[in-house]
Write a protein that holds these residues in place. Structure first.
Motif, mmCIF file in Angstrom:
data_model
loop_
_atom_site.group_PDB
_atom_site.id
_atom_site.type_symbol
_atom_site.label_atom_id
_atom_site.label_comp_id
_atom_site.label_asym_id
_atom_site.label_seq_id
_atom_site.Cartn_x
_atom_site.Cartn_y
_atom_site.Cartn_z
ATOM 1 N N ARG A 41 46.442 45.220 43.661
ATOM 2 C CA ARG A 41 47.046 44.239 42.762
ATOM 3 C C ARG A 41 46.520 42.845 43.099
ATOM 4 N NH1 ARG A 41 47.858 48.335 40.744
ATOM 5 N NH2 ARG A 41 49.827 49.287 40.085
ATOM 6 N N GLN A 42 46.384 42.024 42.081
ATOM 7 C CA GLN A 42 45.962 40.642 42.262
ATOM 8 C C GLN A 42 46.717 39.753 41.286
ATOM 9 O OE1 GLN A 42 44.000 38.240 40.363
ATOM 10 N NE2 GLN A 42 44.419 39.421 38.506
ATOM 11 N N GLN A 43 46.892 38.501 41.690
ATOM 12 C CA GLN A 43 47.505 37.493 40.835
ATOM 13 C C GLN A 43 46.808 36.171 41.092
ATOM 14 O OE1 GLN A 43 51.710 36.963 41.353
ATOM 15 N NE2 GLN A 43 51.848 35.263 39.919
ATOM 16 N N LEU A 97 46.477 33.686 44.052
ATOM 17 C CA LEU A 97 47.817 33.640 44.633
ATOM 18 C C LEU A 97 48.085 34.845 45.530
ATOM 19 C CD1 LEU A 97 49.807 32.479 41.477
ATOM 20 C CD2 LEU A 97 48.927 31.086 43.351
ATOM 21 N N GLN A 98 47.624 36.031 45.097
ATOM 22 C CA GLN A 98 47.855 37.243 45.877
ATOM 23 C C GLN A 98 46.781 38.276 45.590
ATOM 24 O OE1 GLN A 98 52.231 38.074 44.984
ATOM 25 N NE2 GLN A 98 52.036 38.915 47.022
ATOM 26 N N ARG A 99 46.359 38.986 46.629
ATOM 27 C CA ARG A 99 45.525 40.171 46.509
ATOM 28 C C ARG A 99 45.968 41.143 47.600
ATOM 29 N NH1 ARG A 99 39.641 37.571 46.767
ATOM 30 N NH2 ARG A 99 40.794 36.368 48.328
ATOM 31 N N TYR A 100 46.338 42.356 47.206
ATOM 32 C CA TYR A 100 46.860 43.275 48.205
ATOM 33 C C TYR A 100 46.777 44.714 47.719
ATOM 34 C CZ TYR A 100 51.013 43.085 45.220
ATOM 35 O OH TYR A 100 51.879 43.145 44.149
ATOM 36 N N LEU A 101 46.905 45.642 48.672
ATOM 37 C CA LEU A 101 47.013 47.069 48.412
ATOM 38 C C LEU A 101 48.442 47.499 48.713
ATOM 39 C CD1 LEU A 101 43.758 48.507 50.042
ATOM 40 C CD2 LEU A 101 44.337 48.612 47.611
ATOM 41 N N GLN A 102 48.936 48.428 47.897
ATOM 42 C CA GLN A 102 50.256 48.983 48.167
ATOM 43 C C GLN A 102 50.218 50.492 47.940
ATOM 44 O OE1 GLN A 102 52.761 46.891 45.388
ATOM 45 N NE2 GLN A 102 52.301 48.287 43.697
ATOM 46 N N ARG A 103 51.127 51.196 48.618
ATOM 47 C CA ARG A 103 51.198 52.646 48.487
ATOM 48 C C ARG A 103 52.629 53.103 48.688
ATOM 49 N NH1 ARG A 103 51.191 57.742 50.491
ATOM 50 N NH2 ARG A 103 49.448 59.133 49.948
ATOM 51 N N PRO A 104 53.205 53.855 47.725
ATOM 52 C CA PRO A 104 54.548 54.399 47.921
ATOM 53 C C PRO A 104 54.524 55.540 48.933
ATOM 54 C CG PRO A 104 53.646 55.146 45.823
ATOM 55 C CD PRO A 104 52.664 54.147 46.382
#
Length: 611
Positions: A64-66, A82-89
């Motif tokens: 995700r990026q913003q 503003l943001q760049r990241y990886l996420q995983r449930p």
């Protein structure tokens, strides 16, 4: 209607969930602003702003990026990430893992921007979807104006508004803490600024349920970035009692917090106690305490709602981590990013009260008072208002706002009193056309009058026509706005004409996805959504979503789904043939659904044979 089928706390097993497909997506919101001024302020101003928020998925890993692109006349194009990241449930442990440019949760501790890793429980796996919070921004514009919103020194939002009262309720939750700085730039070049407090509120937990948050990384966007770690745990001991504790550690800094939420017949109380210890420049050691108490309650018999009433007090030695970083930066001769980080707040009192008067309307009161140690003075603001809507659609609003803003150096300040009256009257039995009239008087700008006609050409096309006049303007200001909702984009065009100036602005908002079948446009998307494929069904409607229709390529977007719940997706053709599917996505999944080409039901003759 699209109605998710909710399940109890056990939620769904991992094998029942859909991780979705691979595709690129982006939500966009663009704004172009032009102002032409003559006379003494002979000038021209052009600016453009594009906000982008999106990403792509690879299995359960989600990027995700913003960020935003900004262009001001005479300056080059600037990209602000503003943001760049990886996420995983991680359904097996009811949690979500995030890595990259993050913001800490804002629970028990003030939120920090940092680069690192976070592992936190995800309540969406247990109950209804609880998404991030962002406040509603309200203000008054004297003409068609440009509104810019910044948080922690970063611009996060820009849009155009018409003359009169405006409401912005679509902010992205970039951070749970950090006051919002709002700038209203009028078409004639005048500028107004105000601040909006923004902080997370305490939450109770169900009996037997727990919540945790672990974060590790290096702070960013601060004057003296440092390594830090957060550990937070909360637990519901009983139906009316929740406890929590947290520890924040950084280089030369530590803070321990204990939190208790208790509810009874008198309401809900949140008691928070913290102790901090910090190593400051010149080998100074500082330690102190912070105590806070907040309260909320709805009194059913009297229809009184205390949304939040809170008080907090800190001793002289108490420090937040951003304060410590700012003091260290100042000792090295570096300027802090936020001057308020060098201020030491002593206390804060906040009250929000709503009183229903039944058929006679509603009264509301809001007040906040902050004071600092040393040379800083108080900031005070309170508002008293009344609103009422009659059965015929006529509405009335009255408010009185008074604020005092102190300064840090010489204890001088500015007082402002604003009184306002607004009336809205529907024209015709349908209520689709309305007339809004308003009056406002402030000690700094004098009186302002505005009248506006609001109507619609169709369900997807709306217009505003109005005029405003103030003591500062010798001639009335004429305003006009047209809004059109297309299948793949929401478009707005606005303009105004006043003495010695004219102004024009345009806004575009929507979403675009790139997948194996090409590009598909649609309304703004949430983090969990669906792409529907139905070849040969051009024009078919996704039930419950007016802007979601199958395009000429055979695709449409369903802008939001409830994660970890079954969602019913219904496709209705032009011949009223309805097909349905159910899908239960992971949070953040981009699901693809295939529908067959709808066939028109065969008609039968009198003998019951197909014709």
């Amino acid at each position: 209607m699209i109605a998710p089928v909710y399940v109890k706390a056990a939620a769904l097993a991992p094998q029942q969930l859909d991780a979705g497909t691979r595709l690129l997506f982006a939500n966009y919101k663009g704004n172009y602003w032009h102002a032409q001024r003559s006379g003494e302020q002979n000038s021209r101003q052009d600016s453009a702003f594009l906000s982008l928020q999106g990403g792509f998925n690879l299995g359960l890993w989600q990027f995700r990026q913003q960020g935003n692109l900004a262009k001001v006349q005479g300056d080059s194009v600037h990209w602000h990430s503003l943001q760049r990241y990886l996420q995983r449930p991680l359904v097996g442990i009811g949690s979500e893992l995030s890595v990259g440019e993050l913001y800490s949760s804002g629970r028990l501790f003030p939120a920090l921007a940092y680069n690192g890793i976070e592992l936190a429980s995800d309540e969406r796996m247990l109950s209804d979807n609880q998404r991030g919070y962002a406040p509603v921004v309200q203000g008054v514009a004297q003409s068609n104006a440009r509104v810019l919103i910044s948080q922690n020194g970063r611009e996060i939002y820009q849009t155009s508004v018409s003359a009169g009262t405006f409401v912005i309720d679509d902010l992205s939750p970039t951070s749970y803490n950090g006051d919002l700085e709002v700038t209203v730039e009028e078409a004639d070049g005048s500028v107004k600024r105000f601040s909006l407090p923004f902080a997370a509120l305490p939450q109770s937990l169900r009996m037997g349920h727990s919540s945790y948050n672990l974060a590790l990384g290096r702070t960013r966007d601060s004057a003296a970035n440092s390594l830090f770690a957060d550990a937070i745990y909360q637990y519901g001991l009983r139906n009316n009692l929740s406890v929590g504790s947290g520890l924040r550690l950084a280089e030369g800094y530590g803070r321990l917090v204990v939190d208790t939420v208790y509810s009874n017949a008198l309401g809900a109380f949140d008691l928070n106690l913290s102790h901090s210890r910090a190593h400051l420049p010149n080998d100074q050691q500082r330690s102190g305490w912070l105590a806070g108490l907040s309260y909320s309650r709805t009194f059913a018999k009297s229809n009184t709602r205390v949304a939040i009433a809170g008080y907090r007090y800190s001793t002289e030695g108490y420090r937040e981590l951003p304060q410590v970083q700012a003091e260290r930066a100042a000792a090295r001769g570096r300027k802090p990013r936020q001057t308020q980080d060098l201020q030491q707040q002593r206390s804060r009192l906040e009250v929000n009260l709503n009183q229903s008067l039944g058929d006679y309307g509603e009264v509301f009161i809001a007040a906040v008072r902050k004071d600092w140690r040393g040379s800083a003075t108080d900031d005070q603001q309170w508002q008293l208002g009344y609103r009422k809507t009659w059965g015929n659609g006529i509405s009335l609003g009255l408010s009185l706002l008074r604020q005092y803003s102190g300064t840090v150096k010489d204890k001088s300040g500015r007082e402002e009193t604003v009184t306002s009256l607004s009336v809205s009257i529907p024209l015709g039995s349908s209520g689709k056309t309305r007339v809004h009239s308003g009056f406002q008087h402030s000690t700094s700008n004098g009186a302002q009058y505005d009248t506006e006609l609001l109507g619609q050409f169709s369900e997807y096309s709306r217009y505003n026509l109005g005029s405003s006049h103030s003591e500062q303007q010798r001639r009335p200001v004429l305003n006009a706005k047209l809004q059109q909702d297309f299948a793949g984009v929401n478009w707005q065009l606005a303009g105004s004409r006043g003495q010695d100036y004219w102004q024009l602005s345009s806004d575009l908002q929507g979403a675009v996805t790139l997948h194996s079948g090409g590009l598909t446009f649609g309304p703004p998307l949430s983090d969990t959504f669906a792409l529907v494929k139905a070849k040969g069904a051009k024009g078919a409607q996704i039930d419950g979503y007016p802007q979601s229709r199958i395009d000429r390529n055979g695709y449409a977007l369903v802008p939001h789904l409830s994660p970890y719940r079954y969602n019913r997706i219904a496709l209705k053709s032009k011949d009223n043939v309805v097909q349905e599917q159910q899908i239960a996505p992971y949070a953040g999944a981009t699901v693809k659904l295939h529908f067959r080409k709808p066939h028109k039901p065969q008609q039968q003759n009198k003998k019951g044979n197909p014709t």
